[in-house]
Design an enzyme around this catalytic site. Structure first.
Site, PDB file in Angstrom:
ATOM      1  N   GLY A   1      14.977 -29.510 -86.623  1.00  0.00           N
ATOM      2  CA  GLY A   1      15.953 -28.825 -85.789  1.00  0.00           C
ATOM      3  C   GLY A   1      17.224 -28.582 -86.569  1.00  0.00           C
ATOM      4  N   ALA A   2      18.081 -27.705 -86.060  1.00  0.00           N
ATOM      5  CA  ALA A   2      19.292 -27.310 -86.774  1.00  0.00           C
ATOM      6  C   ALA A   2      20.376 -28.391 -86.748  1.00  0.00           C
ATOM      7  CB  ALA A   2      19.847 -26.014 -86.178  1.00  0.00           C
ATOM      8  N   HIS A   3      20.334 -29.266 -85.746  1.00  0.00           N
ATOM      9  CA  HIS A   3      21.404 -30.257 -85.583  1.00  0.00           C
ATOM     10  C   HIS A   3      21.120 -31.520 -86.403  1.00  0.00           C
ATOM     11  CE1 HIS A   3      24.460 -32.760 -83.741  1.00  0.00           C
ATOM     12  NE2 HIS A   3      24.880 -31.723 -83.042  1.00  0.00           N
ATOM     13  N   PRO A   4      22.138 -32.085 -87.074  1.00  0.00           N
ATOM     14  CA  PRO A   4      21.949 -33.363 -87.770  1.00  0.00           C
ATOM     15  C   PRO A   4      21.437 -34.427 -86.803  1.00  0.00           C
ATOM     16  CG  PRO A   4      24.065 -32.404 -88.335  1.00  0.00           C
ATOM     17  CD  PRO A   4      23.516 -31.578 -87.209  1.00  0.00           C
TER      18      PRO A   4
END
Length: 395
Positions: free
Chosen positions: A80-83
């Site tokens: 996913g794009a989020h850390p």
């Protein structure tokens, strides 16, 4: 008024509605807890839950949610794009009413100890609960993300505060969880008229408090005598930011965490983004609130824009908030419902009695994802209307 705390767990799942529904169900089952918001993101593959209640009830709901997430989310297959570094990535406890920050620190430790011992998940304490200065900042703990967790656990300075310190097969599935007490944080995304992630990140580097690495005339990173990279601070205090591209929206965004909205309120952050965007030929087209926001932040924004128009801020508060919503472009991605997105309104909405609602409000509540009103309430209303008609005919 009873003690009330808020919990905002972030789960590393934004696509599997069945899994999110199961987590939602375990929160609903805990008496004394009100689930205010569930905000999923498909591209970030992350969902933010927001619930409030008395401390012991909130701790129980948080534990049950973390447990269910550990059963349903496999971090070894996550992208996913989020850390992120865990199935439940971060779980903050926030004081709302009649509760001090020190009390929330203790609540977070109770929750962390239970998660570590009963679920076998490595737990790091952060924020006001941090056991070392390095762990106060969530970004420090999450550095390297899930992919770097195995290596991180090998170092003694990164021994978890609770739970196992070995990267077992179980930990490979659950990852680690960060728990702590913090002030109210506003997660805010600013939309740009571009799909270029690099341009969005350029603005993020200019505005975030941590800034960017300083470079010399040749473009080399400047370091001090100890070898530490010298940073050039950004323009906004208490703000973290990163640029990303969201395929679902077809646009790049500046994703911000406003860690103290009284120092840097949302409207100030958006206006600075507009200023920085204009410098590189971009336009801010709108913005997006992730989770909930305190009412005073929206009122302050509305009054700011009214004053800019040369008008008084002495309007009804819902009118002032509507000015803020329009000025900040909060309707661009989806309609901004102030009754669901503003903390005080959401709590009142969930707690008000059905019998005191207007028919329109009852119908709106009926169409929402809340457990009540349901079939019984609708049947009761229909019965009451039928009785009213019979009475009218009799008269």
């Amino acid at each position: 008024m009873p003690k009330i705390v808020e919990c905002v767990p972030n789960f590393s799942e934004g696509r599997n509605q069945s899994a999110l529904g199961a987590i939602k169900d375990v929160v609903h089952k805990v008496e004394g807890v009100t689930l205010l918001d569930v905000d999923p993101g498909a591209d970030t593959n992350r969902t933010v839950f927001t619930f409030v209640g008395e401390p012991q009830c909130v701790i129980e709901a948080a534990f049950q949610a973390i447990k269910k997430a550990s059963e349903l989310i496999d971090m070894s297959a996550h992208a996913g794009a989020h850390p992120r570094m865990g199935a439940t990535d971060v779980c903050p406890i926030i004081p709302v009413a009649e509760t001090s920050m020190d009390e929330c620190v203790e609540y977070s430790k109770i929750l962390g100890k239970r998660v570590g011992e009963e679920l076998g998940i490595p737990v790091f304490l952060y924020g006001y609960s941090a056991s070392t200065p390095e762990r106060k900042n969530l970004a420090n703990i999450r550095k390297g993300e899930y992919e770097g967790l195995e290596e991180k656990l090998r170092h003694s300075e990164w021994k978890p505060d609770f739970g196992p310190s070995q990267f077992s097969a179980k930990v490979a599935r659950t990852g680690a969880t960060v728990i702590g007490a913090r002030d109210f944080l506003i997660a805010w995304n600013v939309n740009l008229n571009t799909t270029d992630k690099k341009l969005a990140n350029e603005i993020a580097l200019n505005i975030r408090e941590g800034g960017r690495a300083k470079r010399d005339e040749k473009g080399n990173i400047v370091k001090d005598a100890s070898g530490t990279t010298v940073k050039v601070a950004g323009t906004l205090k208490n703000v973290k930011a990163v640029g990303w591209y969201i395929e679902q929206y077809g646009m790049a965004q500046i994703s911000m965490n406003l860690e103290n909205y009284k120092i840097t309120p949302p409207h100030a952050a958006v206006e600075e983004c507009r200023k920085q965007a204009e410098k590189i030929g971009l336009v801010v087209t709108g913005s997006e609130l992730v989770g909930l926001i305190p009412k005073d932040a929206m009122l302050e924004a509305g009054k700011f824009y009214l004053e800019r128009m040369g008008k008084s801020g002495g309007f009804p508060e819902r009118f002032v908030i509507d000015i803020a919503v329009r000025s900040l472009g909060l309707n661009e991605i989806c309609k901004f419902d102030m009754d669901k997105k503003i903390v005080e309104y959401a709590i009142d909405r969930k707690n008000r009695k059905l019998a005191s609602m207007t028919v329109t409000a009852f119908a709106d509540e009926l169409s929402s994802d809340s457990m009540a009103p349901g079939g019984g309430s609708v049947a009761a209303l229909c019965g009451a209307l039928c009785s009213g008609l019979a009475s009218m005919v009799g008269h």
